[in-house]
Motif scaffolding. Structure first.
Motif, PDB file in Angstrom:
ATOM      1  N   PHE B  94       0.828  -1.212   0.000  1.00 56.80           N
ATOM      2  CA  PHE B  94       0.000   0.000   0.000  1.00 56.80           C
ATOM      3  C   PHE B  94       0.856   1.253   0.000  1.00 56.80           C
ATOM      4  N   TRP B  95       1.896   1.278   0.815  1.00 53.54           N
ATOM      5  CA  TRP B  95       2.700   2.492   0.971  1.00 53.54           C
ATOM      6  C   TRP B  95       3.727   2.638  -0.140  1.00 53.54           C
ATOM      7  N   CYS B  96       4.433   1.541  -0.477  1.00 54.41           N
ATOM      8  CA  CYS B  96       5.415   1.631  -1.560  1.00 54.41           C
ATOM      9  C   CYS B  96       4.746   2.047  -2.863  1.00 54.41           C
ATOM     10  N   ALA B  97       3.539   1.548  -3.105  1.00 56.69           N
ATOM     11  CA  ALA B  97       2.828   1.876  -4.348  1.00 56.69           C
ATOM     12  C   ALA B  97       2.512   3.364  -4.436  1.00 56.69           C
ATOM     13  N   ARG B  98       2.535   4.028  -3.291  1.00 51.60           N
ATOM     14  CA  ARG B  98       2.279   5.478  -3.245  1.00 51.60           C
ATOM     15  C   ARG B  98       3.577   6.270  -3.040  1.00 51.60           C
ATOM     16  N   GLU B  99       4.678   5.602  -3.287  1.00 52.81           N
ATOM     17  CA  GLU B  99       6.025   6.179  -3.188  1.00 52.81           C
ATOM     18  C   GLU B  99       6.412   6.578  -1.764  1.00 52.81           C
ATOM     19  N   LEU B 100       5.756   5.976  -0.803  1.00 51.10           N
ATOM     20  CA  LEU B 100       6.078   6.236   0.615  1.00 51.10           C
ATOM     21  C   LEU B 100       6.937   5.077   1.121  1.00 51.10           C
ATOM     22  N   TYR B 101       8.116   4.933   0.532  1.00 49.69           N
ATOM     23  CA  TYR B 101       8.956   3.747   0.694  1.00 49.69           C
ATOM     24  C   TYR B 101       9.433   3.518   2.119  1.00 49.69           C
ATOM     25  N   SER B 102       9.498   4.569   2.916  1.00 51.92           N
ATOM     26  CA  SER B 102       9.993   4.386   4.284  1.00 51.92           C
ATOM     27  C   SER B 102       8.955   3.724   5.175  1.00 51.92           C
ATOM     28  N   ASN B 103       7.760   3.490   4.639  1.00 47.70           N
ATOM     29  CA  ASN B 103       6.662   2.930   5.422  1.00 47.70           C
ATOM     30  C   ASN B 103       6.257   1.534   4.941  1.00 47.70           C
ATOM     31  N   CYS B 104       7.177   0.841   4.273  1.00 46.33           N
ATOM     32  CA  CYS B 104       6.860  -0.454   3.681  1.00 46.33           C
ATOM     33  C   CYS B 104       6.282  -1.424   4.702  1.00 46.33           C
ATOM     34  N   GLN B 105       5.237  -2.152   4.286  1.00 48.50           N
ATOM     35  CA  GLN B 105       4.540  -3.088   5.173  1.00 48.50           C
ATOM     36  C   GLN B 105       5.094  -4.496   5.052  1.00 48.50           C
ATOM     37  N   ASN B 106       5.862  -4.764   3.991  1.00 50.23           N
ATOM     38  CA  ASN B 106       6.220  -6.153   3.674  1.00 50.23           C
ATOM     39  C   ASN B 106       7.622  -6.567   4.079  1.00 50.23           C
TER      40      ASN B 106
END
Lengths: 201, 385
Positions: B94-106
């Motif tokens: 969800f976060w990486c797809a929105r370019e919020l890479y520092s919040n990766c869930q995986n």
């Protein structure tokens, strides 16, 4: 001023800033700022060629937050939980991240880990060396005295407390070993006395 | 391989460790040519971050050469010179797809409150870091980027964290033309934040710290005005007077958990671990900013609570933006700025240390000796090359 509608003019005019500050205003337009807007839905532009990543195979029961639905597809594998600190960590991970006890137990486990590791290092004949590990040589080679004396630093006030805290774990390890040694000696002595008493009937 | 290893608070040493293995098809193994010690590594070094395990290798800022790739890696091959963002990110959540890479869930099983970070305790996923000869880099197709030929290793390593973090700090401030920006912290991140504030059109940039040598660099590198807070009775009052009693438009907090300036907070937060971090600089930011201004926080704090003046934040109608930096999102623009000569990242580097002397490096950096601002670390083989 702040007490009227006009914003106080305390900055130099644009013409001065443009000529005196290197690169002034190149990202003034928010459209030039890569983080604007905050959320930019671009799943094909990340480099990922999967919708959900392939799963890494765990080699031990990997601890995880209760706030995850399942183990993440990729995870770190260094320093698996071990010993008493490992027991504390596994217990901590039964609590959610919203519980203070979760974090406090992990900090406690960290301290127990240090003591266990110091004792383990002795048995592995690779003992910890306080002087080299703290890097005390830097105090001489990197001008410890000159860096602190006569400087307008805020941290020199608590230097004695700093020293107390970074020798603290050494003191705790020594105390733990001493307590264990005294306990073993007392147990052995009590057993000897009981054996003697039985012998004498 | 030789690697830095944490042995407890204030203690590190170099040991032999196995070279990391490919553990996932999209992993790469990178031979480190340059690493750095970050100010946030000091929170680990001081035992502030929960689940910091003895034996872990720190280091989330590194560049190197690809030595091996997993079976699904498409973008990189052996021999590629790469810079690696400190975020470990999957590119597809969800976060990486929105370019919020520092919040990766995986990538971080241990916590959902923070993304995965190299060498930053098990709270950030349990990955070894780059203060070593080799490092495992997950999701090699997502995070790392080939370093352009014209960019040196010393400059490239600043791209992995400090430079984009400073830039994002300024960006989150939503700076408008002529704004007065106060930056708390004259470390590398604060210096880059101050520089970035000018790029975004600030009218005045004021940097606050207690170390005169860093404030001198803020003047020369970032062209900022400076304040040594130990020399003023009341920092907040000074900022209010400077801004004709309006307050700063934007305050950027680039200090984090070990903010000095209050003996009580140092004791309560940093020594007794009763808080996630000393909130001294954050509270100054809240007090110095004008009503309905913006506080941007890039300083790193631990996961438990800190005594923040939240009532003031509410009553003043503040916008508070905070996040770990999503590094690779900022690379294209920052590479342009560096190529065009607007920023020289390695200008903040003050020390280059062989890996074998990393204990001295940490002590020097933590104690702020020898005018240390940013120490780089290199394995001996890299120095010899």
């Amino acid at each position: 001023m702040a007490y009227t509608a006009e914003k106080p003019r305390i900055a130099p005019p644009r013409s001065v800033l443009e000529t005196s500050i290197v690169g002034w205003g190149v990202d003034l337009d928010p459209r030039n700022r890569p983080g604007v807007p905050k959320e930019n839905f671009n799943p094909r532009g990340t480099g990922a060629h999967w919708d959900f990543p392939e799963r890494q195979i765990p080699r031990y029961r990997r601890e995880m937050s209760t706030e995850h639905k399942f183990l993440t597809p990729v995870f770190g594998t260094v320093c698996p939980p071990k010993g008493l600190s490992g027991v504390l960590r596994r217990f901590a991970y039964k609590l959610s991240e919203g519980r203070l006890a979760h974090w406090n137990l992990l900090v406690l486990a960290d301290r127990v880990d240090v003591i266990e590791s110091r004792i383990g290092a002795l048995f592995r004949l690779r003992p910890d060396n306080a002087v080299s590990e703290i890097g005390l040589k830097a105090e001489i080679e990197r001008h410890g005295l000159r860096s602190r004396l006569g400087q307008r630093r805020a941290d020199t006030k608590h230097l004695p407390i700093d020293i107390l805290f970074f020798t603290g774990t050494t003191l705790a390890t020594v105390a733990a070993i001493a307590a264990a040694g005294i306990g073993v000696a007392r147990l052995a002595s009590a057993r000897r006395k009981r054996g003697l008493a039985r012998l004498l009937g | 391989m030789r690697a830095m290893v944490y042995r407890g608070p204030y203690r590190v040493r170099v040991e032999e460790k196995p070279i990391p293995a490919i553990e996932h098809p999209n992993d790469a193994i990178v031979r480190v040519t340059r690493a750095a010690i970050c100010g946030s590594d000091l929170h680990l070094y001081h035992g502030l971050i929960p689940d910091t395990r003895v034996g872990m290798t720190f280091g989330h800022e590194f560049v190197g050469v690809v030595e091996a790739v997993g079976s699904s890696v498409q973008k990189l091959k052996k021999g590629d010179r790469v810079m690696v963002p400190f975020n470990i990110c999957c590119g597809s959540c969800f976060w990486c797809a929105r370019e919020l890479y520092s919040n990766c869930q995986n990538t971080n099983p241990n916590a959902t409150a923070v993304g995965a970070i190299y060498g930053y305790s098990h709270t950030c996923g349990g990955y070894d870091g780059g203060q070593a000869e080799y490092v495992r880099v997950p999701f090699a197709d997502v995070g790392p980027m080939k370093v352009p030929d014209w960019l040196s290793d010393d400059d490239a390593v600043l791209f992995t964290d400090a430079l984009p973090t400073g830039y994002q700090g300024a960006e989150m401030g939503d700076i408008k033309e002529g704004d007065v920006v106060v930056v708390f912290g004259a470390g590398p991140v604060g210096l880059f934040a101050a520089k970035s504030a000018w790029l975004m059109g600030a009218g005045r940039v004021i940097v606050v710290d207690h170390l005169d040598y860093r404030l001198d660099l803020a003047k020369s590198f970032a062209q900022a005005e400076t304040v040594n807070f130990t020399q003023v009775d009341d920092l907040v009052l000074l900022i209010k007077k400077t801004t004709d009693y309006l307050g700063a438009d934007v305050c950027i907090e680039a200090v984090g958990a070990e903010a000095d300036g209050s003996l009580f907070q140092v004791l309560a937060a940093n020594k007794l671990k009763l808080q996630g971090g000393s909130p001294v600089a954050l509270n100054w930011a809240i007090d110095c900013v004008r009503k309905v201004g913006t506080v941007s926080v890039v300083g790193v704090f631990g996961p438990i609570f800190s005594a923040v003046k939240f009532g003031d934040a509410v009553n003043k109608g503040l916008t508070i933006r905070a996040n770990q930096c999503s590094v690779k999102r900022h690379w294209p623009r920052l590479l342009e700025h560096v190529k065009n000569g607007l920023i020289k990242p390695s200008a903040v580097v003050t020390h280059r240390i062989p890996l074998e002397e990393i204990a001295e490096g940490y002590h020097m950096f933590a104690s702020k000796l020898d005018n240390c601002v940013k120490p780089l670390v290199a394995p001996s083989a890299a120095l010899a090359a």
